[in-house]
Design a protein around this motif. Structure first.
Motif, PDB file in Angstrom:
ATOM      1  N   ASP A  30       0.850  -1.196   0.000  1.00  0.00           N
ATOM      2  CA  ASP A  30       0.000   0.000   0.000  1.00  0.00           C
ATOM      3  C   ASP A  30       0.883   1.242   0.000  1.00  0.00           C
ATOM      4  OD1 ASP A  30      -2.308  -1.482   0.032  1.00  0.00           O
ATOM      5  OD2 ASP A  30      -2.523  -1.423   2.216  1.00  0.00           O
ATOM      6  N   GLY A  31       0.426   2.272  -0.682  1.00  0.00           N
ATOM      7  CA  GLY A  31       1.201   3.506  -0.751  1.00  0.00           C
ATOM      8  C   GLY A  31       2.001   3.631  -2.034  1.00  0.00           C
ATOM      9  N   TRP A  32       1.968   2.595  -2.891  1.00  0.00           N
ATOM     10  CA  TRP A  32       2.620   2.643  -4.194  1.00  0.00           C
ATOM     11  C   TRP A  32       1.546   2.643  -5.279  1.00  0.00           C
ATOM     12  CZ3 TRP A  32       7.928   2.580  -5.392  1.00  0.00           C
ATOM     13  CH2 TRP A  32       8.791   2.413  -4.300  1.00  0.00           C
ATOM     14  N   SER A  33       1.835   3.283  -6.412  1.00  0.00           N
ATOM     15  CA  SER A  33       0.901   3.260  -7.540  1.00  0.00           C
ATOM     16  C   SER A  33       1.684   3.248  -8.851  1.00  0.00           C
ATOM     17  CB  SER A  33      -0.055   4.456  -7.483  1.00  0.00           C
ATOM     18  OG  SER A  33       0.675   5.666  -7.518  1.00  0.00           O
ATOM     19  N   PRO A  34       1.108   2.640  -9.902  1.00  0.00           N
ATOM     20  CA  PRO A  34       1.811   2.558 -11.190  1.00  0.00           C
ATOM     21  C   PRO A  34       1.742   3.869 -11.965  1.00  0.00           C
ATOM     22  CG  PRO A  34      -0.318   1.487 -11.335  1.00  0.00           C
ATOM     23  CD  PRO A  34      -0.155   1.924  -9.906  1.00  0.00           C
ATOM     24  N   VAL A  35       2.829   4.184 -12.681  1.00  0.00           N
ATOM     25  CA  VAL A  35       2.847   5.389 -13.516  1.00  0.00           C
ATOM     26  C   VAL A  35       3.158   5.075 -14.982  1.00  0.00           C
ATOM     27  CG1 VAL A  35       3.407   6.973 -11.643  1.00  0.00           C
ATOM     28  CG2 VAL A  35       5.272   5.851 -12.889  1.00  0.00           C
TER      29      VAL A  35
END
Length: 198
Positions: A159-164
């Motif tokens: 949690d706290g990561w997202s794809p770019v």
């Protein structure tokens, strides 16, 4: 001719960056029992090749052939020097009996899988990769010669990561990871770049 194979791969990135992979191999036998050639058990010594230094944590779903189907090597048999030069024994996973070797710069996990006509059998491997993830994750899936497999892969970050960014338009981006589905009919590279949300 009567075996349909599908492979599911999942990489879960831990909070410290270590990566735990799980691979499921499903084999479905569409033959009819008793039909010549196609109506018998499919017996397969299943092997998966993983990055060198990977640690097998868990494995299962295997079926060992009966001992009486194996032939005893005759005294005059000798090890093939070319094969012996490529394969190094690492050990046996005590809980599952999975053989662990080193070949061609990779670790190899191998075990028996039998599928009766009209049935599906599933084997699985859980292993820890020898490196850690940062904001970039990529996977090279190398196709086995002679068989095309349905293939899915998924990477999950904490949690706290997202794809770019993703390396393939067919990758589906999720809140904290990405996934890909297709047919493994050639070697495939998928990848994603993640960002940590502060």
């Amino acid at each position: 001719a009567k075996i349909k194979q599908s492979i599911e791969h999942q990489a879960v990135v831990q909070a410290d960056g270590s990566i735990i992979d799980t691979v499921f191999v499903h084999r479905t036998h569409s033959g009819v029992a008793g039909v010549p050639l196609y109506g018998v058990n499919n017996v397969d010594y299943l092997r998966i090749y993983v990055p060198e230094g990977s640690e097998l944590l868990e494995a299962g779903g295997f079926t060992f052939p009966p001992e009486d189907v194996f032939k005893i090597p005759e005294d005059w048999y000798k090890d093939d020097i070319d094969l012996a030069a490529q394969e190094r024994e690492i050990g046996i996973h005590p809980q599952s009996g999975t053989r662990i070797t080193s070949e061609f710069g990779k670790n190899v996990f191998g075990n028996w899988l039998m599928v009766a006509p009209g049935n599906t059998a599933t084997a699985y491997f859980v292993y820890k990769l020898p490196f850690k993830a940062d904001s970039r994750y990529s996977l090279l899936a190398q196709k086995q010669s002679g068989i095309d497999s349905d293939f899915t892969t998924q990477v999950i970050y904490p949690d706290g990561w997202s794809p770019v960014w993703s390396a393939d338009d067919r990758m589906q981006l999720a809140a904290n990871g990405a996934s890909y589905s297709g047919v493994l009919d050639e070697d495939k590279v998928v990848g994603v770049v993640m960002k940590k949300n502060f």
